[in-house]
Design a protein around this motif. Structure first.
Motif, PDB file in Angstrom:
ATOM      1  N   ALA A   1     102.718 -21.427  62.331  1.00  0.00           N
ATOM      2  CA  ALA A   1     104.142 -21.769  62.418  1.00  0.00           C
ATOM      3  C   ALA A   1     104.397 -22.762  63.548  1.00  0.00           C
ATOM      4  N   ALA A   2     103.689 -22.606  64.682  1.00  0.00           N
ATOM      5  CA  ALA A   2     103.872 -23.529  65.802  1.00  0.00           C
ATOM      6  C   ALA A   2     103.424 -24.935  65.459  1.00  0.00           C
ATOM      7  N   HIS A   3     102.543 -25.093  64.464  1.00  0.00           N
ATOM      8  CA  HIS A   3     102.061 -26.411  64.042  1.00  0.00           C
ATOM      9  C   HIS A   3     102.757 -26.900  62.772  1.00  0.00           C
ATOM     10  N   GLY A   4     103.845 -26.254  62.385  1.00  0.00           N
ATOM     11  CA  GLY A   4     104.578 -26.682  61.201  1.00  0.00           C
ATOM     12  C   GLY A   4     103.990 -26.216  59.896  1.00  0.00           C
ATOM     13  N   GLY A   5     103.153 -25.185  59.922  1.00  0.00           N
ATOM     14  CA  GLY A   5     102.558 -24.653  58.697  1.00  0.00           C
ATOM     15  C   GLY A   5     102.988 -23.225  58.463  1.00  0.00           C
ATOM     16  N   ASP A   6     102.248 -22.543  57.589  1.00  0.00           N
ATOM     17  CA  ASP A   6     102.565 -21.138  57.328  1.00  0.00           C
ATOM     18  C   ASP A   6     101.306 -20.411  56.868  1.00  0.00           C
TER      19      ASP A   6
ATOM     20  N   LEU B   1      98.413 -12.990  75.119  1.00  0.00           N
ATOM     21  CA  LEU B   1      98.636 -14.283  75.761  1.00  0.00           C
ATOM     22  C   LEU B   1      98.651 -15.411  74.733  1.00  0.00           C
ATOM     23  N   VAL B   2      97.685 -15.392  73.819  1.00  0.00           N
ATOM     24  CA  VAL B   2      97.640 -16.434  72.784  1.00  0.00           C
ATOM     25  C   VAL B   2      98.871 -16.354  71.897  1.00  0.00           C
ATOM     26  N   LEU B   3      99.273 -15.132  71.533  1.00  0.00           N
ATOM     27  CA  LEU B   3     100.452 -14.962  70.681  1.00  0.00           C
ATOM     28  C   LEU B   3     101.705 -15.474  71.378  1.00  0.00           C
ATOM     29  N   ALA B   4     101.862 -15.157  72.680  1.00  0.00           N
ATOM     30  CA  ALA B   4     103.029 -15.631  73.421  1.00  0.00           C
ATOM     31  C   ALA B   4     103.034 -17.147  73.521  1.00  0.00           C
ATOM     32  N   ARG B   5     101.877 -17.745  73.739  1.00  0.00           N
ATOM     33  CA  ARG B   5     101.810 -19.202  73.840  1.00  0.00           C
ATOM     34  C   ARG B   5     102.111 -19.857  72.505  1.00  0.00           C
ATOM     35  N   ALA B   6     101.588 -19.291  71.411  1.00  0.00           N
ATOM     36  CA  ALA B   6     101.843 -19.863  70.089  1.00  0.00           C
ATOM     37  C   ALA B   6     103.309 -19.744  69.706  1.00  0.00           C
TER      38      ALA B   6
ATOM     39  N   LEU C   1      94.362 -23.498  70.277  1.00  0.00           N
ATOM     40  CA  LEU C   1      95.067 -22.573  69.387  1.00  0.00           C
ATOM     41  C   LEU C   1      94.531 -22.636  67.966  1.00  0.00           C
ATOM     42  N   LEU C   2      94.255 -23.836  67.470  1.00  0.00           N
ATOM     43  CA  LEU C   2      93.750 -23.960  66.104  1.00  0.00           C
ATOM     44  C   LEU C   2      92.359 -23.348  65.969  1.00  0.00           C
ATOM     45  N   SER C   3      91.527 -23.525  66.993  1.00  0.00           N
ATOM     46  CA  SER C   3      90.203 -22.888  66.961  1.00  0.00           C
ATOM     47  C   SER C   3      90.335 -21.377  66.972  1.00  0.00           C
ATOM     48  N   ARG C   4      91.279 -20.864  67.778  1.00  0.00           N
ATOM     49  CA  ARG C   4      91.500 -19.412  67.800  1.00  0.00           C
ATOM     50  C   ARG C   4      92.022 -18.927  66.445  1.00  0.00           C
ATOM     51  N   MET C   5      92.877 -19.722  65.805  1.00  0.00           N
ATOM     52  CA  MET C   5      93.382 -19.345  64.490  1.00  0.00           C
ATOM     53  C   MET C   5      92.243 -19.231  63.474  1.00  0.00           C
ATOM     54  N   VAL C   6      91.355 -20.231  63.436  1.00  0.00           N
ATOM     55  CA  VAL C   6      90.231 -20.197  62.499  1.00  0.00           C
ATOM     56  C   VAL C   6      89.288 -19.049  62.841  1.00  0.00           C
ATOM     57  N   ASP C   7      89.038 -18.828  64.136  1.00  0.00           N
ATOM     58  CA  ASP C   7      88.180 -17.713  64.548  1.00  0.00           C
ATOM     59  C   ASP C   7      88.733 -16.374  64.061  1.00  0.00           C
ATOM     60  N   ASN C   8      90.039 -16.201  64.187  1.00  0.00           N
ATOM     61  CA  ASN C   8      90.637 -14.932  63.758  1.00  0.00           C
ATOM     62  C   ASN C   8      90.532 -14.737  62.257  1.00  0.00           C
ATOM     63  N   VAL C   9      90.719 -15.809  61.486  1.00  0.00           N
ATOM     64  CA  VAL C   9      90.626 -15.684  60.026  1.00  0.00           C
ATOM     65  C   VAL C   9      89.202 -15.316  59.617  1.00  0.00           C
ATOM     66  N   ILE C  10      88.213 -16.008  60.191  1.00  0.00           N
ATOM     67  CA  ILE C  10      86.818 -15.703  59.862  1.00  0.00           C
ATOM     68  C   ILE C  10      86.431 -14.328  60.385  1.00  0.00           C
ATOM     69  N   ASP C  11      86.870 -14.006  61.597  1.00  0.00           N
ATOM     70  CA  ASP C  11      86.555 -12.697  62.166  1.00  0.00           C
ATOM     71  C   ASP C  11      87.147 -11.572  61.329  1.00  0.00           C
ATOM     72  N   ASN C  12      88.358 -11.782  60.815  1.00  0.00           N
ATOM     73  CA  ASN C  12      88.981 -10.785  59.948  1.00  0.00           C
ATOM     74  C   ASN C  12      88.188 -10.599  58.659  1.00  0.00           C
ATOM     75  N   ALA C  13      87.671 -11.711  58.107  1.00  0.00           N
ATOM     76  CA  ALA C  13      86.895 -11.629  56.872  1.00  0.00           C
ATOM     77  C   ALA C  13      85.564 -10.913  57.084  1.00  0.00           C
ATOM     78  N   VAL C  14      84.953 -11.091  58.268  1.00  0.00           N
ATOM     79  CA  VAL C  14      83.674 -10.428  58.546  1.00  0.00           C
ATOM     80  C   VAL C  14      83.882  -8.965  58.890  1.00  0.00           C
ATOM     81  N   ARG C  15      84.855  -8.679  59.749  1.00  0.00           N
ATOM     82  CA  ARG C  15      85.058  -7.310  60.212  1.00  0.00           C
ATOM     83  C   ARG C  15      85.509  -6.397  59.079  1.00  0.00           C
ATOM     84  N   HIS C  16      86.456  -6.842  58.275  1.00  0.00           N
ATOM     85  CA  HIS C  16      87.006  -5.997  57.210  1.00  0.00           C
ATOM     86  C   HIS C  16      86.278  -6.274  55.898  1.00  0.00           C
ATOM     87  N   ASN C  17      84.990  -6.151  55.938  1.00  0.00           N
ATOM     88  CA  ASN C  17      84.170  -6.384  54.752  1.00  0.00           C
ATOM     89  C   ASN C  17      83.081  -5.322  54.706  1.00  0.00           C
ATOM     90  N   GLY C  18      82.704  -4.944  53.512  1.00  0.00           N
ATOM     91  CA  GLY C  18      81.670  -3.940  53.360  1.00  0.00           C
ATOM     92  C   GLY C  18      80.277  -4.538  53.346  1.00  0.00           C
TER      93      GLY C  18
END
Length: 388
Positions: free
Chosen positions: A359-364, A222-227, A277-294
């Motif tokens: 991308a939806a906010h003009g960034g990359d 849902l978030v991906l479709a909205r973004a 959406l921006l909060s979800r973006m930051v959450d995903n980046v931090i969550d990815n850093a925590v989950r995929h870490n030893g």
């Protein structure tokens, strides 16, 4: 050894050469005809006046000498005239060569002007503004046919993109109902007053875990479709530093469980867009850093601003990764190989959502493998001023 590639000639250069050559050949033909007409043979005849007496030998010799002298002077004058005509023709030819190139370039530019306009408009149209059309005005010629064909293609693409996003959103909403029904059925089966077998309780726990995973997957879709749709009406100033702080605090338990060292450099950087959406973006980046870490690893988070852009950089340590595989992580359901440590509870949409929101906010989003090991995630967004 490979030969250096020659730069490709543009259509305008080819048209300029073609039109210039045609103009120059026309000038050469005109000058050639003029030169032939001007230098053509001329015959003069002289008739003796009626009633004149024949010349005496001495007078005849003098007349012949005078005629020979006049003929020599006439030949010299004709040669001088031919040289002048030839020199003038050469100068005129040089001038016409320059004029031909200028006229050829001008005519080529006028001919290609509608195509340049079509090219510029087509480049400006992307997946976020497929509603725009070329709408070329003018006579029904080949250029208008091309523009109308492109407009028809854009219309079909817009319909296809809209149908895809609508399907994802509708499917995600529709699937929530049976998920809620299954979760309620599990709660009823386990919550009966009669003793419930231990195997049933264990099975219910595993099913709840899988249902939670499917629920996270649907939420991610849902978030991906909205973004990707880009329809954001709740634009406001968002502090990236505050979003990072909230994301780290929400995952404090996971960070402590893995004994991760977190270093932050959070500047007062703001951007503008959807807070959700921006909060979800930051959450995903931090969550990815925590989950995929030893265990015992580290995370470095920095939020900076420069040249009108806001930059969020999250780096983690770990094994040396393949850059080609890392570049694919922004695609949905893409993961690295089995060598990378992860908990296995991710939906495979985390970084895809990050890329779509940026991308939806003009960034990359830029993903790169650190030479010393680990991953560097950099999100670039347009910077905005802090609210008053």
């Amino acid at each position: 050894m490979r030969k250096p590639r020659r730069p490709a000639r543009t259509v305008r250069q080819r048209f300029t050469a073609l039109y210039g050559a045609l103009f120059l050949l026309s000038a050469v033909g005109l000058l050639a005809v003029t030169y032939l007409v001007a230098s053509g043979p001329s015959s003069t005849s002289r008739a003796a006046p009626m009633g004149e007496q024949p010349y005496q030998p001495s007078a005849l010799a003098a007349a012949q000498e005078h005629i020979a002298r006049l003929q020599a002077e006439l030949a010299q004058a004709e040669a001088h005239q031919s040289r002048q005509l030839l020199l003038g023709s050469a100068v005129a030819l040089a001038v016409m060569a320059v004029v031909s190139i200028v006229l050829g370039r001008f005519v080529a530019g006028r001919v290609l002007r509608p195509l340049r306009a079509i090219t510029a408009t087509t480049r400006r149209i992307s997946a976020d503004n497929l509603h725009e059309r070329l709408a070329v005005n003018g006579p029904a010629d080949e250029v208008k046919d091309l523009a109308d064909t492109i407009d028809g293609l854009l219309e079909r693409l817009e319909g296809s993109f809209a149908a895809q996003r609508r399907f994802v959103a509708d499917a995600s909403h529709e699937l929530r109902t049976p998920l809620a029904t299954m979760r309620a059925s599990l709660d009823v089966a386990v919550g009966k007053p009669v003793p419930v077998p231990e195997q049933t309780v264990s099975l219910a726990g595993r099913l709840r875990t899988e249902l939670d995973q499917v629920d996270r997957l649907l939420d991610g879709l849902l978030v991906l479709a909205r973004a990707q749709h880009g329809a954001m009406v709740d634009r406001e100033a968002v502090s990236l530093g505050a979003a990072v702080t909230a994301a780290l605090e929400a995952r404090a338990a996971g960070i402590e469980a893995k004994s991760l060292t977190v270093r932050t450099d959070l500047g007062d950087v703001w951007t503008r867009g959807s807070h959700t959406l921006l909060s979800r973006m930051v959450d995903n980046v931090i969550d990815n850093a925590v989950r995929h870490n030893g265990a015992g690893g580290w995370i470095r988070v920095a939020v900076t601003a420069a040249a009108g852009t806001a930059l969020l950089v999250v780096e983690t340590g770990g094994d040396v990764l393949d850059q080609e595989q890392v570049a694919l992580l922004a695609r949905p359901f893409q993961r690295l190989g089995q060598d990378r440590v992860h908990s296995g509870d991710g939906s495979g949409l985390g970084l895809a959502i990050v890329a779509a929101v940026a991308a939806a906010h003009g960034g990359d989003l830029d993903l790169s493998a650190r030479p010393a090991g680990g991953l560097r995630v950099a999100v670039t967004l347009p910077a905005a001023g802090a609210p008053e």
